[in-house]
Design a protein around this motif. Sequence first.
Motif, PDB file in Angstrom:
ATOM      1  N   GLU A 725      78.134  78.237  82.405  1.00 51.21           N
ATOM      2  CA  GLU A 725      76.835  78.122  81.758  1.00 51.21           C
ATOM      3  C   GLU A 725      76.940  78.606  80.314  1.00 51.21           C
ATOM      4  O   GLU A 725      77.464  79.692  80.053  1.00 51.21           O
ATOM      5  N   LYS A 746      86.433  70.140  80.588  1.00 47.30           N
ATOM      6  CA  LYS A 746      86.083  69.052  81.503  1.00 47.30           C
ATOM      7  C   LYS A 746      87.328  68.406  82.101  1.00 47.30           C
ATOM      8  O   LYS A 746      87.319  67.998  83.268  1.00 47.30           O
ATOM      9  N   ILE A 752      79.975  71.955  83.533  1.00 45.61           N
ATOM     10  CA  ILE A 752      79.379  72.664  82.401  1.00 45.61           C
ATOM     11  C   ILE A 752      77.877  72.423  82.417  1.00 45.61           C
ATOM     12  O   ILE A 752      77.429  71.271  82.534  1.00 45.61           O
ATOM     13  N   ALA A 753      77.108  73.497  82.342  1.00 46.34           N
ATOM     14  CA  ALA A 753      75.656  73.402  82.352  1.00 46.34           C
ATOM     15  C   ALA A 753      75.084  74.087  81.129  1.00 46.34           C
ATOM     16  O   ALA A 753      75.603  75.104  80.672  1.00 46.34           O
ATOM     17  N   MET A 754      73.968  73.508  80.603  1.00 43.82           N
ATOM     18  CA  MET A 754      73.263  74.153  79.488  1.00 43.82           C
ATOM     19  C   MET A 754      72.232  75.112  80.054  1.00 43.82           C
ATOM     20  O   MET A 754      71.318  74.699  80.784  1.00 43.82           O
ATOM     21  N   LEU A 767      72.381  67.358  74.449  1.00 45.47           N
ATOM     22  CA  LEU A 767      72.588  66.775  75.777  1.00 45.47           C
ATOM     23  C   LEU A 767      73.201  65.389  75.677  1.00 45.47           C
ATOM     24  O   LEU A 767      73.974  64.970  76.542  1.00 45.47           O
ATOM     25  N   PHE A 772      77.796  67.652  79.218  1.00 47.77           N
ATOM     26  CA  PHE A 772      77.163  68.519  80.204  1.00 47.77           C
ATOM     27  C   PHE A 772      77.065  67.810  81.552  1.00 47.77           C
ATOM     28  O   PHE A 772      76.884  66.584  81.638  1.00 47.77           O
ATOM     29  N   LEU A 775      71.599  70.917  83.516  1.00 47.90           N
ATOM     30  CA  LEU A 775      70.807  71.772  82.644  1.00 47.90           C
ATOM     31  C   LEU A 775      69.941  72.657  83.523  1.00 47.90           C
ATOM     32  O   LEU A 775      69.563  72.296  84.632  1.00 47.90           O
ATOM     33  N   LEU A 807      72.087  64.149  84.775  1.00 46.25           N
ATOM     34  CA  LEU A 807      72.394  65.575  84.838  1.00 46.25           C
ATOM     35  C   LEU A 807      71.699  66.199  86.034  1.00 46.25           C
ATOM     36  O   LEU A 807      70.605  65.766  86.436  1.00 46.25           O
TER      37      LEU A 807
END
Length: 861
Positions: A725, A746, A752-754, A767, A772, A775, A807
């Motif tokens: 994150e 990746k 991977i997250a926002m 985004l 990503f 989220l 996402l």
Amino acid sequence: MPEDLFSMTPSTHRRSGVAIIRASLLKFVGLLTGVFLLAGYLILYLASDLDRREEGESAFHVRKAVRTIEKSIGATVKDYAFWGDAYKHLHTTIDTEWAYVRQNVGATLYADYGFGGLFVVDAADRTVYSVIGGQLQAVAASDWLKRSLPQILVKARAGGDAQAPTTLFVDVGGRPALVGAAAITPGTDPTVTVDDGPASVLIFVDILEDSRLQALGKDYGVEGLRIATAAETDGPHVLALGENGAAGRLQWEPEKPGQRLLSMGLPLIGLAALLVYLMAWAILRRTTASAQALDASYESLQRSQAALAISEARFRDVVEASSDWVWEIDRDGRFTYLSERFEAVTGLVRHDWLGAPMDRLLCTELGSVTQWLGIPNRRPDVSVDCRYLDTNGRERVTRLSARAMGDLAFRGTATDVTEEIESRRRIEFLSQHDALTGLPNRTRLRAFLDAKLAQRPTVDRPLVMLSLDLDRFKPVNDLLGHAAGDTVLSEISSRLANRVRHGDLVARIGGDEFVLILTDLKRQDEVEALCKQLIEAIEQPVQVGEQEVFVSASIGIALAPTDAAEATELLRYADIALYAAKSCGRNTWRFYASDMNSKIIERRRLENDLRFAIKHGELCLHFQPRFRIADGRMVGAEALVRWQHPERGLIPPDTFIPIAEETGLILALSNWVMETAFQYATTWPEHLFVSVNLSPSEFKRGNLVERVQQALQHAGIEARRVEIEITENVMLDDASLALDIMQTLKTLGIRIAMDDFGTGYSSLSYLRTFPFDGLKIDRSFLSKLGTGEEDQSVIKAIVGLGHALSLTVTAEGIETQEHMALLKSVMCDEGQGYFLSRPLDTEGFNALVRVTQDAGVLEKS
């Protein structure tokens, strides 16, 4: 009685005339012989003196060159040794990552300065860090130098308090080498805690190769500068290095101007003598053949006058070949003679000044030139510096020497010394000013500050000190290079100097650190208005090539006598206030307050405790489960670090994580979190993933991809079960670098997250651009959620946006059943919060995993 001349016969008269002429001619020839011998002796003496002076000057330049490299290595080792970061990373602990990998004290010193050896010797005189030829090696300094180190270490530590490095010439493998050593101290860094033990010593070694010596010799006008061989060690042009030449000797080849003078002067004198003797022989033959004594005498006189004219022309040529111009004045102080070099040196017309008063052309600081000439018992070998204006109106300086000619007249020479005087002034200026910006340096600042404090400032008319530090300056050097950084510093210096009054002072005391001393500000609002103007001026763009560079500044303010009456204390308090300004978000100012010092001490203690906690296992992890909203199944958990201090109790993350980011401990803390979280996750069911948070500073400091790979390999967990994150600030600092790192992560298979989506101003563009996988809706959206359709539409829009970009959308801060119902209605993918589960320690989380496995879904009433 000799026979009367009137009674002589013509033949007798002719014989007597011939005898007289012959005797006179022989005397004249003898006199000229003496003159030629004297001229030859003078040329030999002058040639010898020129060679001797040249040898002395070349030896002076060689010694000056050696002193220059000693000062250079001393200044360099001082800059690195008296540095708070070096104290933390090379004395308190040996951080090879900081020193070598990040090139703070590593291979760049070999590439940029040519230091063949670099060592750190700890308090126990052990070599704990070595870089040989730009490569990190495990070599003891004493082994590499082939000598014991106590003498060097003692001198270096003795100069620690005064920040004075030591230098020494030694022999390294048959080559002379210059060793610079200094005790590692924190300098003026207020954030560093100094221990009571002996200081570690930083040692730089510069081996003097032949190419280096040749280049150094050319810089100082010395030809053939090299290491003397065994056969040359006792030669006349040798300089010993080290005690009694223990480090070797330097040999060079001085120029021989005297030999050139001899090659030209002696043949001319020989030719002139030959001509004179031939002339005398011709005269003798003529007088013998002729009976007319008067004609012979007249011819001899003509020849003598011609020889005299040649001699005068030769003297005039010698005078004009000199770099000086010759002058004569009468008793009224008017020029009666000026050599032709007068026009070449001064640019003035010689005939315009003949007959003019000397005082109209030249003047001294002690009065007129004629007054100086008239000083009783004035020594003739004493000269005086005079000033005059050349044809361009530029003031020039000439050094005047004079001798009395009798009857109050004088004769002398004048030497132009303008360049010498300007060079001396330049050296004096640079000793108290910064070479890059021209601002006063620390030495000038201290003298100015002491003088102002000696005037006893009062509360009504205080002395104001501003300690100013540039924000966001380091990326300029890192991304655009040091040349761009120098351009920015020069421009900022000009802006600061243009905004203070006459009589105030702006000094540069470090890389991007400035100090302003102000005397005419009486009220606090005036000081704050000036600080605002300074920050606004600094924030204006700086044009560097085709790019605009933006920096800002933080300012700390201390007043005398309110805060302190001594220079050292005033500087320290201004630095403390500056630290407080930076802690408040930068781009602002703060006045010194008495509680700031205690806060810094408290923060420093907390930093030391955190360092201890990371190393000795005082930290622990809690895991907050994340559930799929549609069916209530657990999909993973977010790892949250906790610090249970043995004395202070539970310290929240928002207190100690910023400290870790500022001090560089964030890397060690993040490594511990990743390794521990990944290790725990290997015991969970395969369908559960673990999520960890990364700080934006980790994308700029340290090799993030390699650290993540090491943590994965150490735990033995599959990359697909790991989620990282990050917040939007990662992209704000350096978008291109962040994109490269994220794409590399990746490729490893990591999600991977926002985090905290919606709190920034440009999240949508990120985004679309960055890779990503999901989220997380910031908890503030749910905490403010009401019953109106407008609040619900915001959540629905965010979920729709995430699904449109493919996402996974996760909601944070789920506190009520209403929150769950709303998220289900808008088809939010995942959620976490106290309604679903509080963060649990490892035992509680494992128990929850077993319950959810048995039940299949999470039941929540």
